[in-house]
Scaffold this active site. Structure first.
Site, short mmCIF file in Angstrom:
data_model
loop_
_atom_site.label_atom_id
_atom_site.label_comp_id
_atom_site.label_asym_id
_atom_site.label_seq_id
_atom_site.Cartn_x
_atom_site.Cartn_y
_atom_site.Cartn_z
N LYS A 200 117.76 55.11 24.92
CA LYS A 200 116.72 54.10 24.74
C LYS A 200 117.29 52.73 25.08
O LYS A 200 118.36 52.37 24.62
CB LYS A 200 116.22 54.12 23.28
CG LYS A 200 114.93 53.34 23.07
CD LYS A 200 114.39 53.57 21.68
CE LYS A 200 113.06 52.87 21.48
NZ LYS A 200 112.51 53.10 20.12
N TYR B 97 117.79 53.71 6.52
CA TYR B 97 118.30 54.92 5.90
C TYR B 97 118.96 54.64 4.55
O TYR B 97 119.06 55.54 3.72
CB TYR B 97 119.28 55.63 6.84
CG TYR B 97 118.62 56.03 8.15
CD1 TYR B 97 117.64 57.02 8.18
CD2 TYR B 97 118.95 55.38 9.34
CE1 TYR B 97 117.01 57.36 9.36
CE2 TYR B 97 118.33 55.73 10.53
CZ TYR B 97 117.36 56.71 10.53
OH TYR B 97 116.74 57.06 11.71
#
Length: 337
Positions: free
Chosen positions: A171, A312
């Site tokens: 990406k 996270y």
């Protein structure tokens, strides 16, 4: 200050959608982006009774975006896709400057906690998958790669000696290195042996080589037929390249893998809405839970901003490693405090 942006070359196609495809390919956008932009431009044209976009402007664009948000109630990401498609159409294809586009309200992305599987849930899920689908799922969980990054792996990208997998053109067009799980070395060697049979068959039949990135096919004409550039997860059957029309072997289709993954999730009885991307989330959470620092996890995931990786840490706080609920400190019913 001079404008250093190079002007785009004149379009050769006549039809609007062909012009859109031509410009997308010239700017090296992915095939998935091409399909998405064409889909939304078609939808925009049909919504306004097949009028040509050159005859429309702000009012028509706002009406279409408003219909998507209020009537179709599309997701924020879908709304942004459509807006990007129209910006590309008017700016890169029709050559129309739309300064008022900045005044159009853009939907705000809401921060969502990712779905994360526990190691036990991952193990149960993997047991219900088989063959190359199981190996690909293991690789996604073991390295944190995105699904397209795993599907597009080439033979040359796996370094067994250094226990490393090189992710090419991730990406943002960036390369990165991730670890090669020791437990997957043998299964990967076996997968490459199966892939080599298909490669040898393609060579014997004189088929065109695999798809090459950008202009490498012209620079190195024979590279596409070499073993080094062959797919780690090739498709069993050959197919027609949607852009060039050449019959060649593609890598495993993402839809095929996603269906296999969904069947496994259903069979496990999990109530979590897990997708293949959930394996990437689970990888990151497991590393943080094991004590690895946030910067290391950021590099392995290929995040440009550490703030993206920080999501996270919120998952861990909510989970077993977080604050103890006061409910658990209450005395049992009938007992005096």
């Amino acid at each position: 200050m001079k404008n250093l942006t190079r002007p785009l070359p004149p379009l050769k196609s006549v039809r609007l959608l062909d012009q859109l495809r031509e410009r997308i390919r010239y700017l090296h956008y992915t095939i998935s982006t091409e399909q998405t932009y064409v889909y939304w431009v078609k939808g925009f044209i049909r919504f306004h009774g097949l009028r040509h976009p050159a005859e429309m402007g702000r009012a028509e664009i706002e009406a279409f975006l408003s219909w998507l948000a209020n009537e179709r109630r599309v997701a924020v990401s879908t709304h942004k896709q459509e807006l990007s498609a129209l910006l590309f159409l008017y700016g890169k294809v029709l050559g129309v400057d739309l300064p008022w586009m900045n005044d159009i309200g853009r939907p705000r992305t809401k921060r969502r906690l990712p779905v994360v599987l526990t190691p036990d849930e991952v193990a149960r899920l993997l047991c219900l998958m088989a063959g190359e689908h199981r190996l690909l799922a293991q690789l996604l969980y073991g390295t944190g790669m995105r699904i397209n990054e795993g599907l597009q792996l080439r033979v040359k990208d796996i370094d067994f000696e250094r226990r490393t997998v090189i992710v090419r053109e991730g990406k943002g067009g960036k390369d990165r290195a991730v670890m090669l799980p020791e437990s997957l070395i043998r299964p990967l060697r076996e997968q490459l042996a199966r892939a080599r049979v298909l490669w040898a068959d393609d060579c014997r039949c004189g088929r065109a080589g695999v798809e090459m990135p950008d202009a490498l096919a012209r620079k190195y004409p024979r590279a596409g037929t070499s073993w080094a550039w062959f797919w780690v997860f090739p498709q069993a059957d050959v197919s027609v390249d949607p852009r060039s029309g050449v019959v060649r072997r593609h890598h495993l289709y993402d839809q095929t893998f996603q269906r296999a993954f969904k069947r496994a999730v259903t069979c496990t009885g999990l109530t979590k809405l897990a997708t293949p991307h959930t394996l990437r989330h689970s990888f990151a959470t497991a590393l943080l839970q094991s004590g690895y620092d946030i910067r290391t996890v950021q590099e392995l995931l290929g995040h440009a901003d550490v703030a993206t990786t920080m999501i996270y840490t919120h998952v861990l706080k909510v989970g077993g490693g977080g604050v103890r609920s006061p409910m658990d400190a209450l005395p049992a019913p009938g007992l005096s405090p």
